[in-house]
Scaffold this active site. Sequence first.
Site, PDB file in Angstrom:
ATOM      1  CG  HIS A 116     -98.469  78.855  22.489  1.00  0.00           C
ATOM      2  ND1 HIS A 116     -97.268  78.974  21.847  1.00  0.00           N
ATOM      3  CD2 HIS A 116     -99.411  79.281  21.590  1.00  0.00           C
ATOM      4  CE1 HIS A 116     -97.471  79.464  20.614  1.00  0.00           C
ATOM      5  NE2 HIS A 116     -98.761  79.653  20.439  1.00  0.00           N
TER       6      HIS A 116
ATOM      7  CD  GLU B 106    -103.504  80.628  22.336  1.00  0.00           C
ATOM      8  OE1 GLU B 106    -102.409  80.870  22.887  1.00  0.00           O
ATOM      9  OE2 GLU B 106    -103.769  81.015  21.171  1.00  0.00           O
TER      10      GLU B 106
END
Length: 496
Positions: free
Chosen positions: A263, A260
């Site tokens: 991202h 994450e």
Amino acid sequence: MEIIKDLKKRSSELTDLHHIMALLQWDQEVQIPTNAAQDRAGQLATLSTIIHRKEVSIELGDLLLEAEKQIAHLSETDRALIRVMRRSYDQSTKLPEQFVADFSRLTSQALNVWVEARKRSDFKMFSPLLEKIVSMCREQAEYLGYTNEPYDALLDLYEEGLTTTQVASLFEEIKDPLTEMVHRAKQMPQQEINISKDLERRRQTEFAEQALQKIGFDFTRGRQDVSAHPFTTTMGHNDRRVTNRYNPRSLEFIFSALHEGGHALYEQGISSDLNHTALDNGVSLGIHESQSRLWENIIGRSLPFWQNLYPNLKEHFPGLFDNLSIEEFVKGINVIKPGLIRVEADEVSYNLHVLIRFEIEKGLMEGSLPVKDLPVVWNQKYKEYLDVEVDSDANGVLQDIHWAHGSLGYFPTYTIGNMAAAQFWHKFTQLHQDYEAIIAGGTLEKIRTWLTENIYRHGSVYQPAELLQKVTGEGLNPQYFLDYLRQKFRLPDPMT
Ligand code: MG
């Protein structure tokens, strides 16, 4: 120019509304009280309607037409803004309202049935709804339009410009080598990491934060919280958030943080010039996933990365890793173990899971594969490619939520991401041959700066294929991914 100013004003307003929506959704996933769920669903529906009306407004359509007439005189960024706004306008207006309402009703029903069917491991329960979904996806493709085949229209929804032919030929190149590697890996002795004592939750959170800090996540422009499934979301140019989850006997939280985090680095790295516009986003799911996988796997599961971080991990969890050398630890986080579940798959077998879904979706869309045959076909393919026996529909054809969501065409973006990650990384290592020292030194800034300069800051200005070409000098080439795996796992080239 007045028209561009007008478009930017609309884009800014829509961006605000999407960010408000993201905040409501984040809250729903992270901290909403149980009894507030129904009210929140209503609020989200109201806000969606407001956004939708603005997105399909005739004035916006007229503005886009006017702006397109002047496109030759505009800057690269303004042209890109028009491209992205046109794309979203077309996607929203080409589907009749009745169709959108019917599809949304069908998929919310399908979601409930899928949850139950998966619980009972009974595909027959879900099958009639999936038939309807496939038939509506065909309709959807007709509304959206395509050049060669209906499935192209669905692929393009998630990865601008991607076609069935292209995906098929990418998979063609990796299918045999990967199957071969999986079979070879089965013969190799491998040792997983055994966590003998619960990992304290507070310490997991702290370590995840440190890992995020290490890769350069900016906590003044983001947060890390807890949710059932980890995700990344954006609610403002300076507000890009990640979530994580913590199990007492698993190291998953580290790799979720890095995934994450990857991202989020992409989003945090977008140029502030693109603030308040539709370009202030990662360009596609595939390019986005390339960044999460790059930080999670290529960097985050490498020996040099842990040379820097392992002492820290040992300190955080005293006694737990005392008998594990760093080499054993790194081998342990890179075990190749073909299994039934995609989301638990290692780097070698992962894309075979995606290949199976692609072949099935293609068959469904072409009509050559009837929905009722799915479990049998699924299980055959798992035997063929991964050499595993599927024990139940729950661990087989019913494991993913995507089809219940109506998202056919989504899966291939995962593989595009893995391939693009290896290709971008190859480019970086060519330019910085001391890349191992850079990682082991613990300052990953050089890497982040290069990614920001070449990828992140552009947001959605360049189309995915264009960006890849610009950065690496060629189109998507799966050989970099295969080379990366061969080098990392030292599995001999099956062709030699
Ligand atoms: Mg991801």
